[in-house]
Design a protein around this motif. Structure first.
Motif, PDB file in Angstrom:
ATOM      1  N   GLY A 166       0.783  -1.226   0.000  1.00 45.36           N
ATOM      2  CA  GLY A 166       0.000   0.000   0.000  1.00 45.36           C
ATOM      3  C   GLY A 166       0.815   1.277   0.000  1.00 45.36           C
ATOM      4  O   GLY A 166       0.236   2.374  -0.044  1.00 45.36           O
ATOM      5  N   ARG A 167       2.129   1.185   0.067  1.00 49.65           N
ATOM      6  CA  ARG A 167       2.915   2.417   0.061  1.00 49.65           C
ATOM      7  C   ARG A 167       4.256   2.202  -0.636  1.00 49.65           C
ATOM      8  O   ARG A 167       4.662   1.072  -0.892  1.00 49.65           O
ATOM      9  CB  ARG A 167       3.147   2.923   1.487  1.00 49.65           C
ATOM     10  CG  ARG A 167       3.988   2.020   2.369  1.00 49.65           C
ATOM     11  CD  ARG A 167       4.081   2.575   3.783  1.00 49.65           C
ATOM     12  NE  ARG A 167       4.953   1.791   4.638  1.00 49.65           N
ATOM     13  CZ  ARG A 167       6.257   1.973   4.741  1.00 49.65           C
ATOM     14  NH1 ARG A 167       6.859   2.921   4.011  1.00 49.65           N
ATOM     15  NH2 ARG A 167       6.990   1.233   5.566  1.00 49.65           N
ATOM     16  N   ALA A 168       4.928   3.315  -0.928  1.00 50.24           N
ATOM     17  CA  ALA A 168       6.247   3.259  -1.556  1.00 50.24           C
ATOM     18  C   ALA A 168       7.327   3.189  -0.474  1.00 50.24           C
ATOM     19  O   ALA A 168       7.174   3.758   0.608  1.00 50.24           O
ATOM     20  CB  ALA A 168       6.477   4.482  -2.437  1.00 50.24           C
ATOM     21  N   HIS A 169       8.412   2.496  -0.786  1.00 48.71           N
ATOM     22  CA  HIS A 169       9.523   2.321   0.147  1.00 48.71           C
ATOM     23  C   HIS A 169      10.776   2.869  -0.520  1.00 48.71           C
ATOM     24  O   HIS A 169      11.146   2.439  -1.621  1.00 48.71           O
ATOM     25  CB  HIS A 169       9.700   0.848   0.498  1.00 48.71           C
ATOM     26  CG  HIS A 169       8.443   0.189   0.968  1.00 48.71           C
ATOM     27  ND1 HIS A 169       8.142   0.026   2.295  1.00 48.71           N
ATOM     28  CD2 HIS A 169       7.394  -0.341   0.272  1.00 48.71           C
ATOM     29  CE1 HIS A 169       6.973  -0.582   2.416  1.00 48.71           C
ATOM     30  NE2 HIS A 169       6.495  -0.819   1.195  1.00 48.71           N
ATOM     31  N   ARG A 170      11.457   3.772   0.151  1.00 47.71           N
ATOM     32  CA  ARG A 170      12.582   4.480  -0.463  1.00 47.71           C
ATOM     33  C   ARG A 170      13.854   4.249   0.345  1.00 47.71           C
ATOM     34  O   ARG A 170      13.831   4.241   1.575  1.00 47.71           O
ATOM     35  CB  ARG A 170      12.266   5.981  -0.536  1.00 47.71           C
ATOM     36  CG  ARG A 170      13.267   6.824  -1.312  1.00 47.71           C
ATOM     37  CD  ARG A 170      12.749   8.261  -1.405  1.00 47.71           C
ATOM     38  NE  ARG A 170      13.613   9.112  -2.214  1.00 47.71           N
ATOM     39  CZ  ARG A 170      14.690   9.751  -1.739  1.00 47.71           C
ATOM     40  NH1 ARG A 170      15.025   9.623  -0.462  1.00 47.71           N
ATOM     41  NH2 ARG A 170      15.422  10.494  -2.529  1.00 47.71           N
ATOM     42  N   PHE A 171      14.993   4.064  -0.365  1.00 47.44           N
ATOM     43  CA  PHE A 171      16.270   3.812   0.291  1.00 47.44           C
ATOM     44  C   PHE A 171      17.360   4.629  -0.401  1.00 47.44           C
ATOM     45  O   PHE A 171      17.361   4.775  -1.621  1.00 47.44           O
ATOM     46  CB  PHE A 171      16.648   2.330   0.204  1.00 47.44           C
ATOM     47  CG  PHE A 171      15.586   1.380   0.684  1.00 47.44           C
ATOM     48  CD1 PHE A 171      15.509   1.008   2.009  1.00 47.44           C
ATOM     49  CD2 PHE A 171      14.645   0.875  -0.216  1.00 47.44           C
ATOM     50  CE1 PHE A 171      14.528   0.139   2.447  1.00 47.44           C
ATOM     51  CE2 PHE A 171      13.664   0.013   0.210  1.00 47.44           C
ATOM     52  CZ  PHE A 171      13.597  -0.363   1.547  1.00 47.44           C
ATOM     53  N   GLU A 172      18.283   5.123   0.402  1.00 48.50           N
ATOM     54  CA  GLU A 172      19.444   5.835  -0.132  1.00 48.50           C
ATOM     55  C   GLU A 172      20.597   4.850  -0.310  1.00 48.50           C
ATOM     56  O   GLU A 172      20.882   4.053   0.581  1.00 48.50           O
ATOM     57  CB  GLU A 172      19.877   6.957   0.817  1.00 48.50           C
ATOM     58  CG  GLU A 172      18.861   8.085   0.973  1.00 48.50           C
ATOM     59  CD  GLU A 172      18.840   9.016  -0.227  1.00 48.50           C
ATOM     60  OE1 GLU A 172      19.790   8.951  -1.044  1.00 48.50           O
ATOM     61  OE2 GLU A 172      17.878   9.792  -0.357  1.00 48.50           O
TER      62      GLU A 172
END
Length: 465
Positions: free
Chosen positions: A24-30
């Protein structure tokens, strides 16, 4: 740069559990090379797709290279295909985003992580040096259906012809762990151009991710060569350490070990053996200890309880055994201080390994009898000439005592995989040769109940340099 992973397993949204990501959501990583994200473009009961998207900074990639390739390769150029074509950069993003899934862990649904379900992985752009034949030759032996089409150099100018990039989809009924590990090894192999420096540690990564399938792969030599950036000495070592697992030797080894333990259980020999080794290591005042051929980690478990040992390394040729040791020791639950003391590594006692240098003591418990006699000379050099710990503790069965085991046939050995079992005289002769050749002293001890004629069931040699 995109990787799409889909399933039609019902409910298909279970893919979120497997990847440890909420659809249900976006997951962001550096990442050091850019930014990666995981999103779910579709998530229904019938079909679910997770998209791993990596946005690479090509200018930063060139400027931040710690070790240039030195070959005038793609990573030394500002204009290249790295932001778009799947490569080792994507594998770095996979490790960051799907690291837990790669280990096969799923806290909420552990049975799901072990289940084989229909999975599909698509790489819209991947370089395939070797073409379609090589590409299919990597994935089809692993049981995948492969669909691929070569991409044009520029769709706007078809007259320029086709390039070396493909749109690839693989389909199979697999565990999510297996799919991810296959991709993590074979994407860099296809691309044949890693973005980072490769050294001996890369062999461990290859063998860890290739456990259970690489040794039987018909292209294992080429896979190892490309994965290790064509460094000949690394490739040779990796191939030498591969264990042929086509007949499930770990399961067979467990059955054989169970037979041996059943035979010795009435005299509690296993516990007595470990206790004697532990006591000897403590008396040696060692702080850094190797358990060479650590198996499932029973000795490691005892060593961790002793504060005297500041560094403890368990090594075994079988990755499956190391996984069991990892579970036995509950590595993920260890305190930070305890975790720093322990290391599990895959390796062979047949080949020189710099990771074994600099230790105070080494324990080699019930290992040498599993080696073919012609290989004992190589084992001896690895331990006593190259690693050279101050103290070496070796245990092995005493063949003379076998006459007292009721269920053991005459002239039989305690374990079907034993290549030999020495009498006390044969063991003494071997230890004396080691002393003469490598400037060690030795003390011979016996472990277990004593018999006037046959001695004790286990014999132990303590070498001191």
């Amino acid at each position: 740069m995109v990787l799409l992973i889909s399933t039609t397993h019902r409910p298909a949204t279970d893919l979120g559990y497997l990847l440890h990501k909420n659809p249900g959501r976006a997951h962001r990583f550096e990442l050091g090379v850019g930014v990666t994200a995981v999103v779910f473009p579709e998530a229904t009961n019938d079909r679910c797709t997770a998209a791993l998207v990596l946005e690479v900074d090509p200018v930063g990639l060139v400027r931040n290279r710690q070790k240039p390739s030195g070959d005038g390769g793609l990573f030394d150029q500002y204009v290249n295909d790295r932001p778009y074509a799947a490569s080792s950069l994507l594998c770095t993003a996979m490790a960051k985003a799907f690291g837990t899934a790669m280990t096969g862990r799923c806290k909420e649904r552990p049975e799901l992580a072990e289940a084989e379900i229909p999975l599909e992985a698509r790489l819209p752009v991947v370089a395939a040096r070797g073409g379609e034949t090589f590409l299919k030759g990597l994935f089809e032996p692993l049981g995948y259906e492969v669909e691929c089409s070569r991409l044009p150099l520029d769709a706007s100018y078809p007259e320029w012809g086709e390039g070396r990039h493909f749109d690839v989809t693989i389909k199979g009924v697999k565990r999510i762990k297996d799919l991810l590990q296959h991709l993590a090894v074979l994407i860099p192999v296809l691309d044949d151009q890693k973005h980072y420096w490769v050294d001996e540690q890369e062999i461990d990564k290859l063998l860890r991710k290739g456990a259970g399938w690489l040794s039987a792969h018909p292209k294992k030599e080429e896979i190892a060569r490309r994965y290790l950036r064509r460094q000949l000495h690394l490739t040779r070592e990796a191939l030498a350490r591969l264990v042929d697992e086509t007949d499930d030797p770990d399961q067979e080894e467990e059955e054989r070990a169970s037979e041996e333990q059943k035979l010795e259980r009435p005299i509690s020999l296993h516990d007595q053996r470990l206790s004697a080794v532990l006591s000897t290591l403590k008396e040696s005042k060692a702080k850094k200890v190797l358990d060479m051929g650590c198996g499932e980690g029973r000795l490691l478990q005892l060593l961790l309880k002793e504060r005297q040992f500041e560094k403890i390394v368990g090594m075994d040729v079988s990755y499956s055994a190391l996984e069991k040791a990892h579970r036995r020791l509950k590595v993920e639950r260890l305190s930070p201080n305890q975790a720093k003391r322990l290391e599990l590594i895959q390796g062979s006692l047949m080949y020189r390994d710099k990771r074994l240098d600099g230790y105070d003591a080494a324990a080699i418990v019930e290992v040498i009898e599993h080696l073919d006699p012609p290989r004992l000379a190589a084992f001896e050099r690895i331990v006593f000439e190259f690693a050279r710990p101050r103290t070496v503790v070796i245990t092995t069965p005493n063949r003379e005592y076998n006459a007292l085991f009721e269920n053991l046939p005459e002239d039989g050995m305690r374990h079907r995989d034993h290549r030999f079992e020495w009498t006390r005289g044969e063991f003494r002769a071997w230890t004396e040769g080691v002393v003469e050749r490598h400037a060690y002293g030795v003390k011979l001890l016996e472990i277990g109940p004593q018999n006037a004629k046959h001695g004790a069931p286990t014999q132990m040699a303590v070498f001191e340099r």
